[in-house]
Design a protein around this motif. Structure first.
Motif, mmCIF file in Angstrom:
data_model
loop_
_atom_site.group_PDB
_atom_site.id
_atom_site.type_symbol
_atom_site.label_atom_id
_atom_site.label_comp_id
_atom_site.label_asym_id
_atom_site.label_seq_id
_atom_site.Cartn_x
_atom_site.Cartn_y
_atom_site.Cartn_z
ATOM 1 N N VAL A 164 -18.411 7.517 5.408
ATOM 2 C CA VAL A 164 -18.626 8.639 4.561
ATOM 3 C C VAL A 164 -17.483 8.954 3.797
ATOM 4 O O VAL A 164 -16.284 9.707 4.142
ATOM 5 C CB VAL A 164 -19.093 9.940 5.264
ATOM 6 N N ALA B 259 -19.906 -4.184 -5.917
ATOM 7 C CA ALA B 259 -21.205 -4.000 -6.505
ATOM 8 C C ALA B 259 -22.030 -2.629 -6.131
ATOM 9 O O ALA B 259 -22.688 -2.807 -5.072
ATOM 10 C CB ALA B 259 -22.168 -5.428 -6.371
ATOM 11 N N GLU C 74 -16.586 10.246 0.993
ATOM 12 C CA GLU C 74 -16.468 11.458 0.414
ATOM 13 C C GLU C 74 -15.381 12.649 1.408
ATOM 14 O O GLU C 74 -14.786 13.464 0.990
ATOM 15 C CB GLU C 74 -17.834 12.449 0.358
ATOM 16 N N LEU D 162 -27.653 8.202 11.032
ATOM 17 C CA LEU D 162 -28.650 8.100 9.956
ATOM 18 C C LEU D 162 -29.106 6.597 10.411
ATOM 19 O O LEU D 162 -28.502 5.735 10.733
ATOM 20 C CB LEU D 162 -27.949 7.940 8.662
ATOM 21 N N LEU E 70 -20.121 7.881 11.758
ATOM 22 C CA LEU E 70 -19.805 8.219 10.298
ATOM 23 C C LEU E 70 -18.793 7.464 9.536
ATOM 24 O O LEU E 70 -18.521 7.408 8.366
ATOM 25 C CB LEU E 70 -19.308 9.638 10.092
ATOM 26 N N HIS F 287 -21.175 4.048 -5.494
ATOM 27 C CA HIS F 287 -20.060 4.389 -4.522
ATOM 28 C C HIS F 287 -18.993 3.782 -4.338
ATOM 29 O O HIS F 287 -17.781 4.203 -4.229
ATOM 30 C CB HIS F 287 -20.911 4.913 -3.526
ATOM 31 N N ILE F 288 -19.254 2.471 -3.976
ATOM 32 C CA ILE F 288 -17.940 1.716 -3.729
ATOM 33 C C ILE F 288 -16.913 1.436 -5.090
ATOM 34 O O ILE F 288 -16.000 1.400 -4.810
ATOM 35 C CB ILE F 288 -18.316 0.290 -3.223
ATOM 36 N N VAL G 178 -25.105 -2.818 -8.360
ATOM 37 C CA VAL G 178 -25.693 -3.386 -7.041
ATOM 38 C C VAL G 178 -26.949 -4.554 -7.738
ATOM 39 O O VAL G 178 -27.232 -5.403 -7.117
ATOM 40 C CB VAL G 178 -26.832 -2.287 -6.426
ATOM 41 N N SER H 212 -21.360 -4.390 -1.205
ATOM 42 C CA SER H 212 -22.136 -3.273 -1.916
ATOM 43 C C SER H 212 -22.313 -2.167 -0.682
ATOM 44 O O SER H 212 -23.137 -2.727 0.511
ATOM 45 C CB SER H 212 -23.698 -3.835 -2.018
ATOM 46 N N GLY H 213 -22.052 -0.987 -0.791
ATOM 47 C CA GLY H 213 -22.311 0.147 0.173
ATOM 48 C C GLY H 213 -21.137 0.391 0.965
ATOM 49 O O GLY H 213 -20.468 -0.740 1.677
ATOM 50 N N THR H 214 -20.716 1.563 1.098
ATOM 51 C CA THR H 214 -19.446 1.712 1.859
ATOM 52 C C THR H 214 -19.437 1.575 3.406
ATOM 53 O O THR H 214 -20.669 1.584 3.842
ATOM 54 C CB THR H 214 -19.020 3.282 1.458
ATOM 55 N N LYS I 25 -30.981 -1.789 1.207
ATOM 56 C CA LYS I 25 -29.604 -2.704 1.310
ATOM 57 C C LYS I 25 -30.286 -3.758 2.341
ATOM 58 O O LYS I 25 -30.035 -4.773 2.246
ATOM 59 C CB LYS I 25 -28.638 -1.908 1.927
ATOM 60 N N GLY J 80 -23.233 -1.854 3.419
ATOM 61 C CA GLY J 80 -23.217 -0.852 4.032
ATOM 62 C C GLY J 80 -23.953 0.300 3.262
ATOM 63 O O GLY J 80 -24.773 0.098 2.517
HETATM 64 N N1 LIG Z 1 -22.473 5.946 8.677
HETATM 65 C C1 LIG Z 1 -22.814 6.654 7.666
HETATM 66 N N2 LIG Z 1 -23.604 7.881 7.689
HETATM 67 C C2 LIG Z 1 -24.002 8.606 6.598
HETATM 68 N N3 LIG Z 1 -23.720 8.274 5.282
HETATM 69 C C3 LIG Z 1 -23.093 7.133 5.060
HETATM 70 C C4 LIG Z 1 -22.593 6.467 6.174
HETATM 71 N N4 LIG Z 1 -21.681 5.419 5.707
HETATM 72 C C5 LIG Z 1 -21.800 5.656 4.603
HETATM 73 N N5 LIG Z 1 -22.599 6.624 4.027
HETATM 74 C C6 LIG Z 1 -22.656 7.059 2.765
HETATM 75 O O1 LIG Z 1 -23.440 6.129 1.917
HETATM 76 C C7 LIG Z 1 -23.246 6.387 0.514
HETATM 77 C C8 LIG Z 1 -22.898 4.995 -0.317
HETATM 78 O O2 LIG Z 1 -23.930 4.436 -0.058
HETATM 79 P P1 LIG Z 1 -24.632 3.523 -1.149
HETATM 80 O O3 LIG Z 1 -25.451 4.406 -2.093
HETATM 81 O O4 LIG Z 1 -25.684 2.506 -0.393
HETATM 82 O O5 LIG Z 1 -23.717 2.889 -2.013
HETATM 83 P P2 LIG Z 1 -23.521 2.132 -3.353
HETATM 84 O O6 LIG Z 1 -23.770 3.017 -4.472
HETATM 85 O O7 LIG Z 1 -21.955 1.710 -3.353
HETATM 86 O O8 LIG Z 1 -24.192 0.771 -3.221
HETATM 87 C C9 LIG Z 1 -22.112 7.206 0.435
HETATM 88 O O9 LIG Z 1 -22.340 8.575 0.046
HETATM 89 C C10 LIG Z 1 -21.620 7.461 1.814
HETATM 90 O O10 LIG Z 1 -21.308 8.779 2.387
#
Ligand SMILES: Nc1ncnc2c1ncn2[C@@H]1O[C@H](COP(=O)(O)OP(=O)(O)O)[C@@H](O)[C@H]1O
Ligand SMILES: O=C(OP(=O)(O)O)[C@H](O)COP(=O)(O)O
Length: 549
Positions: free
Chosen positions: A460, A490, A462, A375, A432, A493-494, A516, A455-457, A338, A331
């Motif tokens: 949002v 991994a 935050e 996005l 979002l 952010h997560i 990651v 990996s990846g949320t 990703k 995500g």
């Molecule tokens: N649907 C979305 N639209 C915009 N931003 C998003 C969305 N889903 C997640 N995010 C943003 O993605 C970021 C984390 O993503 P990423 O950097 O790829 O994760 P990680 O660092 O865990 O690998 C967070 O700041 C979150 O706000």
């Protein structure tokens, strides 16, 4: 409560079959000697040969620091110093959370115990994009490290300056130096067009003598209105023109050679290399980057530090031959990054869950769904159908979200509406977070998994109201953990989000939190920071990784 039981050896294996015991043990190996040798950490020649076949995964067997002769050596260590910093009541920058520095401090102490003459720490904080940003100085980190190490840590502000070289050349035994934020230099990340602009009067850049200097010589003057004066003036002007011409010729001769950016990067790397005899890579979160301090430090010995070794050992023990089903969750908002992992993951994982902004190129391409202002990335959208075809051939199911929490922007606290894939997302709205239906579907997949790498949320995180999808899936992971499955988080952010939930999700402690880079290893990517290290074995690891995927 499952103890791991392994029967090894041809005759014993036959016996186990005869007495119907095969299902009652964890694993029956026909190679008794081979199993024991693997347990001892030996590399088996037959397996080694397999691993060298073209197309096999890149090797990540690298020499660990503990096997390196460090006595009396100047040891450079790349560390993760990207810690949260804020100002105290006196306005002084201080490290807010020391926890992330515990690992780096331990590595430094280990190197000193191995009789290293001095330590030169290489690291960065934040993203100054090649510019000096006083807010991102490593001064507070130097102070925090001093407290942890209980010895002085000298911050060296001018990385490639003579003073730094002099200090590091013949240091007092036991000295610890910290180089100022490497990312203050565009040469670290290779940002050729960093925002650093040459100053207008910078003769080194332009090689042009300044016009002001000519005026200061009195050769260019205002008109006087008097003939004699005018004649004089003309002569002066002629002289001036002659001098100007001379100047121009001089300009050509005096133009200072301006090195290309590649040459500057090379000089930066050489400057770093002059400071150390041994290079230790101990920042796993940077190991996938071809940054100067990750791939460009030349040294007699180049090995991985204990933190990187621990990550590689975890990978070898749990992800090289993972318990299945193996599910990857992807995500976040780094859509291209990703997405580029997925082709590699198709050879390794059984199922992939996609959420966050990464879902939108998939939904736009597959379901032809309107995604409003969400996005996305059109270059990724264009590749989705090919990827889905390959996934189908390889038997990997890719699960996409079916509904979303909507808002007008990630940081706007408006009332959030919802939409599903059938309705699509209207213009002016962004998806979002994943919605309830998607969460329920993903939770079921997680419940059946034996290994999950994430990996990846999902949204949002935050904003509390947009973190529900990520929270629900994290809870599902902790439940799955009770059934003995392995969960790996991994990515920056997560991991940071999971850390904030420790009180609510105690079991998070049982989840491996990493970078990651682990996901990239799983996808078979070559990690540049590992590729530059010396090859080596992993004698401590209980199960040596075999590269037979
Ligand atoms: N649907 C979305 N639209 C915009 N931003 C998003 C969305 N889903 C997640 N995010 C943003 O993605 C970021 C984390 O993503 P990423 O950097 O790829 O994760 P990680 O660092 O865990 O690998 C967070 O700041 C979150 O706000
Ligand atoms: O990918 C990274 O970390 P992660 O693997 O922990 O997410 C790097 O720390 C990225 O750092 P940067 O965004 O400052 O280049």
């Amino acid at each position: 409560m499952g103890a791991t039981t392994i029967i090894g050896g041809g005759d014993t294996a036959t016996c186990a079959k005869k007495f119907d015991a095969v299902d009652k043990v964890t694993h029956v190996s026909t190679g008794g000697g081979a199993s024991l040798e693997l347990l001892e950490g030996k590399v088996l020649p037959g397996i080694q040969a397999l691993s060298n076949l073209p197309g096999r995964k890149a090797s990540y067997h690298v020499r660990p620091m503990r096997t390196c002769p460090l006595a009396n050596k100047r040891v450079g260590i790349r560390l993760d110093l990207d810690v949260p910093v804020s100002r105290d009541e006196d306005g002084k920058l201080i490290v807010r959370d020391h926890r992330k520095l515990a690992g780096p401090a331990l590595t430094i102490q280990k190197a000193l115990r191995m009789a290293a003459r001095s330590i030169v720490i290489l690291g960065h904080r934040g993203n100054p994009e090649g510019q000096i940003d006083p807010e991102l100085t490593l001064q507070p980190v130097a102070q925090a490290l001093e407290e942890l190490l209980k010895r002085p840590v000298t911050l060296l502000p001018d990385i490639s300056g003579d003073e730094t070289e002099l200090q590091c050349m013949d240091p007092w035994p036991g000295s610890v130096f910290l180089l100022e934020n490497l990312r203050f230099h565009p040469e670290e990340e290779g940002i050729e067009n960093s925002r650093v602009q040459p100053k207008e009067d910078d003769t080194l850049i332009t090689g042009t003598p300044s016009r002001v200097a000519v005026e200061e010589d009195g050769l260019v003057q205002e008109e006087s209105g008097n003939e004699e004066e005018e004649a004089k003036q003309e002569t002066k002007e002629e002289n001036a023109n002659a001098l100007d011409e001379e100047d121009e010729n001089k300009e050509v001769n005096e133009t200072v050679y301006e090195p290309s950016f590649a040459e500057k990067v090379s000089a930066f790397r050489q400057a770093l290399s002059r400071l150390v005899d041994v290079y230790i890579a101990d920042d796993f979160s940077m190991i996938q980057q071809s940054h100067s301090s990750v791939v460009g430090v030349q040294a007699g010995v180049r090995a991985c530090g204990p933190q990187v070794e621990k990550e590689l050992e975890f990978f070898a023990n749990h992800l090289q031959s993972p318990d299945r089903p193996l599910v990857a969750i992807l995500g976040g908002n780094k859509i291209k990054e990703k997405f580029s992992l997925i082709p590699g993951l198709l050879d390794t994982v059984d199922e992939i869950i996609i959420g966050g902004a990464l879902a939108f190129p998939f939904l736009a391409a597959m379901a032809n769904m309107p995604i409003g202002d969400s996005l996305s990335d059109s270059s990724v959208t264009a590749q989705v159908s090919d990827l889905m075809e390959i996934a189908e051939i390889k038997g990997v199911t890719i699960h996409l979200p079916e509904d979303f929490v909507l808002g007008s922007s990630p940081d706007n606290e408006d009332t959030h509406s919802v939409a599903n894939t059938e309705e699509g997302i209207p213009d002016g709205k962004m998806g979002l977070d994943i919605g309830e239906r998607s969460r329920a579907k993903f939770i079921e997949i997680i419940a059946d998994a034996k290994t999950v790498v994430w990996s990846g949320t999902m949204g949002v995180i935050e904003e509390e109201k947009l973190a529900g999808g990520t929270w629900d899936l994290l809870s599902a992971l902790t439940h799955a953990k009770f059934k003995g499955s392995i969960s790996v988080l991994a990515g920056d952010h997560i991991v940071a989000y999971a850390n904030t939930l420790r009180e609510d999700l105690e079991e998070i402690d049982m989840t491996h939190m990493t970078s990651v880079a682990t996901m990239m290893l799983l996808a078979g990517e070559t990690l540049p920071g590992l590729a530059v290290l010396e090859p080596g074995f992993k004698p401590v690891s209980k199960i040596i990784s075999c590269h037979t995927v």
